[in-house]
Design a protein around this motif. Structure first.
Motif, short mmCIF file in Angstrom:
data_model
loop_
_atom_site.label_atom_id
_atom_site.label_comp_id
_atom_site.label_asym_id
_atom_site.label_seq_id
_atom_site.Cartn_x
_atom_site.Cartn_y
_atom_site.Cartn_z
N VAL A 1 0.84 -1.21 0.00
CA VAL A 1 0.00 0.00 0.00
C VAL A 1 0.87 1.25 0.00
N LEU A 2 1.88 1.31 0.91
CA LEU A 2 2.77 2.46 0.97
C LEU A 2 3.56 2.62 -0.32
N SER A 3 3.96 1.49 -0.93
CA SER A 3 4.70 1.55 -2.18
C SER A 3 3.86 2.15 -3.29
N SER A 4 2.59 1.79 -3.34
CA SER A 4 1.68 2.34 -4.36
C SER A 4 1.49 3.84 -4.16
N ILE A 5 1.35 4.25 -2.89
CA ILE A 5 1.17 5.68 -2.60
C ILE A 5 2.44 6.44 -2.94
N THR A 6 3.59 5.86 -2.61
CA THR A 6 4.87 6.51 -2.87
C THR A 6 5.07 6.75 -4.35
N ARG A 7 4.73 5.77 -5.19
CA ARG A 7 4.91 5.92 -6.64
C ARG A 7 4.08 7.06 -7.20
N VAL A 8 2.93 7.32 -6.59
CA VAL A 8 2.07 8.41 -7.07
C VAL A 8 2.57 9.76 -6.56
N LEU A 9 2.86 9.83 -5.25
CA LEU A 9 3.24 11.10 -4.63
C LEU A 9 4.69 11.48 -4.90
#
Length: 420
Positions: free
Chosen positions: A76-84
């Motif tokens: 989940v954090l990895s997905s958010i990091t790729r966007v932000l």
């Protein structure tokens, strides 16, 4: 799981929410949820225990559960990091930690202008996001002066430098804001940031709103405020009786300055500046040109009164080298006396000065332009009742030029503040 991220509490609330959803569905379906849940769990445990011994199945289920939980959260954090953060320069957790730490930082307020103030801000923004930079609007030279005369706007130059210093945006955006046109009829000498602030002033109606809009574009950590929205013109009386008008003309006039003032005589302070001074935890005056960057802010009665009645500790950061045409031959005590004369009181608790002089090469280079190292005269400062903090806060470049070191200066100031 690190403390201070405000993540664990929301994970716990999410789990409680899931349990309540399941409970609500069960009740709605006219089931007895507690009985059936307990019965199902018992049956599952008995089946598992009969197939695999408890001392194996128990730890195995625990490890699998922890693994799935950790893997799921990481994805989940990895997905958010790729966007932000598509560039992936930092870990999201590091950004979150820094964000919370800075937002909890002390309320810092700086007063000044010129390159000295922007140098200080680059260091302070590493300690707090609650920064207010109060900037003089008396500048009438260079690009700012041209825009002031041609468009009737307040000078944006010092404000632009402070916005760039506090910017948290990508390096390219800051470079764009600081870009100066070198050719082009009407454009040569102007910086993009000055033109942008001038355009925003026309669109929004005043400089204060233009700064707020620019701060969003640059993701500024803190805020920059003009000392006043009045069209201020600086003047100085010289020892030989001459009266020099215009901020850019004062250093060029030559001679000794005995008094400075402005037109209008009592400019109105920006209300937000007064409010921020009253709420500040720590106030820093300077560094910057004494008569054309620092004192112009103190010529605004509201600002002077608010600082004089402050509750927060206050430091004056003295320049390292004298300003030709302004502070020729000045010592640290001369700077203190000049501010005392304007304020008619002692505005700060202590003066911070450079401990060691620069190299002989730098001294020689500055002497050629009529400048000198500002000596620390302890006896005179003692007679004035002015406490002194000495520290090595200087950065000397290879070409012999010197300036304050952003990190060293901010570090010394914050250590002093933390001891108060």
């Amino acid at each position: 799981m690190l403390p201070g991220l405000f993540v664990k509490r929301w994970l716990f609330i999410s789990l409680v929410g899931i349990l309540l959803v399941v409970l609500g569905l069960a009740i709605t379906a006219r089931l007895t949820p507690v009985f059936f849940i307990v019965k199902f769990i018992n049956a599952a445990i008995d089946t598992l225990a009969n197939a695999i011994p408890r001392y194996v199945s128990g730890p195995l289920a625990l490890l699998i559960g922890i693994f799935l939980l950790a893997w799921g959260q990481r994805r989940v954090l990895s997905s958010i990091t790729r966007v932000l953060m598509p560039d992936g320069d930092e870990e999201l957790v590091d950004v979150l930690i820094t964000h919370h730490k800075l937002n909890k930082g002390p309320r810092l307020l700086t007063v000044g202008g010129g390159t000295g103030l922007s140098t200080l801000l680059r260091g302070l923004k590493k300690y707090s996001a609650n920064i207010t930079a109060v900037v003089t609007v008396a500048d009438d030279g260079g690009s700012s002066g041209r825009l002031r005369r041609e468009h009737g706007v307040l000078p944006p130059g010092d404000i632009r430098n402070c916005l760039a210093a506090l910017s948290d945006e990508e390096k390219l955006m800051t470079e764009l804001f600081q870009y100066r046109f070198e050719v082009g009829e009407g454009l040569s000498g102007h910086s993009f940031g000055n033109l942008f602030l001038t355009a925003m002033s026309d669109i929004t109606g005043d400089l204060d709103k233009a700064i707020a809009a620019s701060s969003k574009v640059l993701a500024v950590r803190g805020r920059v405020l003009p000392a006043t929205l009045d069209n201020v013109m600086l003047w100085a009386e010289m020892e030989d009786g001459r009266r020099i008008e215009g901020e850019s003309n004062i250093p060029e006039a030559g001679g000794t300055i005995v008094k400075v003032g402005c037109v209008p005589e009592n400019p109105i302070a920006l209300p937000q500046v007064i409010a921020d001074i009253q709420k500040a935890d720590f106030i820093i005056i300077g560094p910057g040109s004494l008569y054309t960057s620092i004192i112009p802010n103190l010529l605004v009665p509201g600002i002077l009164e608010a600082i004089a009645n402050r509750r927060a500790p206050c430091v004056y950061v003295c320049n390292i080298m004298a300003q030709p045409g302004e502070t020729d031959g000045y010592t640290v005590s001369d700077h203190v006396r000049a501010i005392d004369r304007v304020a008619q009181t002692r505005l700060f608790d202590v003066v911070l000065a450079q401990k060691n002089p620069p190299s002989a090469k730098a001294i020689e280079k500055y002497a050629a332009s009529g400048s000198n190292f500002i000596e620390v005269d302890r006896e005179e400062l003692g007679a004035l009742g002015c406490p002194l903090v000495l520290a090595n806060i200087m950065k000397e470049n290879r070409d012999g030029t010197v300036k304050h070191d952003s990190d060293k200066l901010a570090g010394v100031l914050m250590r002093w503040y933390n001891r108060q």
